[in-house]
Write an enzyme that holds these catalytic residues in place. Structure first.
Site, PDB file in Angstrom:
ATOM      1  N   HIS A  58      -1.131  10.921  -1.863  1.00  0.00           N
ATOM      2  CA  HIS A  58      -2.422  10.456  -1.374  1.00  0.00           C
ATOM      3  C   HIS A  58      -3.394  11.587  -1.068  1.00  0.00           C
ATOM      4  O   HIS A  58      -4.562  11.558  -1.462  1.00  0.00           O
ATOM      5  CB  HIS A  58      -2.248   9.604  -0.114  1.00  0.00           C
ATOM      6  CG  HIS A  58      -3.534   9.124   0.468  1.00  0.00           C
ATOM      7  ND1 HIS A  58      -4.250   9.844   1.420  1.00  0.00           N
ATOM      8  CD2 HIS A  58      -4.281   8.020   0.214  1.00  0.00           C
ATOM      9  CE1 HIS A  58      -5.346   9.191   1.736  1.00  0.00           C
ATOM     10  NE2 HIS A  58      -5.402   8.085   1.016  1.00  0.00           N
ATOM     11  N   HIS A  64       0.825  -1.207   0.000  1.00  0.00           N
ATOM     12  CA  HIS A  64       0.000   0.000   0.000  1.00  0.00           C
ATOM     13  C   HIS A  64       0.861   1.260   0.000  1.00  0.00           C
ATOM     14  O   HIS A  64       1.632   1.497   0.925  1.00  0.00           O
ATOM     15  CB  HIS A  64      -0.882  -0.021   1.248  1.00  0.00           C
ATOM     16  CG  HIS A  64      -1.865   1.079   1.345  1.00  0.00           C
ATOM     17  ND1 HIS A  64      -1.946   1.898   2.459  1.00  0.00           N
ATOM     18  CD2 HIS A  64      -2.842   1.498   0.497  1.00  0.00           C
ATOM     19  CE1 HIS A  64      -2.928   2.762   2.290  1.00  0.00           C
ATOM     20  NE2 HIS A  64      -3.487   2.542   1.116  1.00  0.00           N
TER      21      HIS A  64
END
Length: 290
Positions: free
Chosen positions: A82, A40
């Protein structure tokens, strides 16, 4: 069964991820009964998230699959980050103190390139930069890795789906070989997933969320995967997803996120998930290896 209906209106504000997975993620993990392990934002428990260092760390740990996030700068450059804001993972407040709230879309690519994206994590990574999508793709290719790419906040960046696909095409990632087993496009926005499927039907796509079982047939028209939080799924829900065929005529798959401990990794593996997205891929791999 733990399920949560996801409203299209809210998902449109959350973001999108691009994932290209093989026909059978379990087979791609080189262990027939084990879920695929996806790092991730790279190996983000061990290196600053979404940087080239995190991609390299995942490669050194032996993980072929990485996940990332894509935003767009003021002058139209796609960058890997992100958050919609640069504040959490860079020194933007120090470099540009008068430009709160420091949103990516308010800075040029050249300005973003000046920022330190590593020191917040550990001083050993001082000087790490926010990579452009092109730079990121080149590194993933160099490492012979495969990609789970999330298009973030598409409501903030009209047209980002087409722009992302253009970069992927320019870097050779929409070739038949890559489409077969190296890429999937995923998003929290159902509209974005649908758009990616319409623009490039060969791309495997995934919806991030936990739609009601009664809505799965609708998602199966444009999503190859339903990728849900591990806190929202059950064995029955996983089976319900896998009972549908996706837009490419193959059983739908489910990757679950973000699992960082052995107990939950074993639990969701027992549900039969196709993959696990994790900040600690080594922990998940050790817990789920047969």
């Amino acid at each position: 069964m733990h399920m949560r209906a996801v409203a299209t209106a809210s998902t449109a504000l959350m973001g999108a991820t691009v994932l290209f997975l093989p026909t059978s993620p379990a087979q791609a993990s080189n262990a027939s009964d084990n879920p695929l392990v996806v790092a991730h934002r790279g190996a983000s428990a061990y290196a600053p998230e979404n940087t080239l260092a995190a991609v390299d760390k995942a490669a050194k740990m032996g993980f072929r699959w990485v996940e990332n996030d894509v935003q767009r700068t003021k002058d139209g450059e796609l960058v890997v980050l992100h958050d919609a804001s640069l504040a959490r993972t860079t020194n933007v407040e120090e470099v540009f103190p008068g430009r709160a709230p420091w949103n990516v879309r308010d800075f040029t690519a050249a300005e973003v390139a000046r920022l330190d994206a590593g020191s917040w994590f550990d001083s050993r990574y001082a000087g790490a930069r926010v990579p452009t999508l092109k730079q990121y793709m080149n590194r993933v290719s160099h490492n012979h890795q495969k990609l789970v790419l999330e298009i973030k906040n598409p409501a903030l960046y009209p047209g980002i789906e087409r722009e992302t696909l253009k970069v992927l095409s320019n870097e050779g990632w929409l070739s038949p070989a890559h489409l077969k087993n190296s890429l999937v496009v995923q998003s929290f926005s159902a509209d974005t997933v649908r758009t990616v499927h319409q623009l490039r039907p060969g791309v495997k796509t995934a919806f991030l969320g936990t739609p009601a079982v009664t809505d799965l047939s609708e998602y199966a028209a444009f999503a190859d995967q339903i990728n849900a939080s591990y806190t929202t799924i059950s064995r029955g829900y996983v089976a319900a997803i896998q009972a549908f065929n996706g837009p490419h005529g193959k059983p739908m798959e489910i990757l679950t996120w973000t699992v960082d401990d052995a107990d939950n990794a074993r639990r969701v593996a027992g549900y039969g998930v196709d993959g696990i997205i994790t900040n600690k891929p080594d922990v998940v791999r050790a817990a789920t290896e047969s």
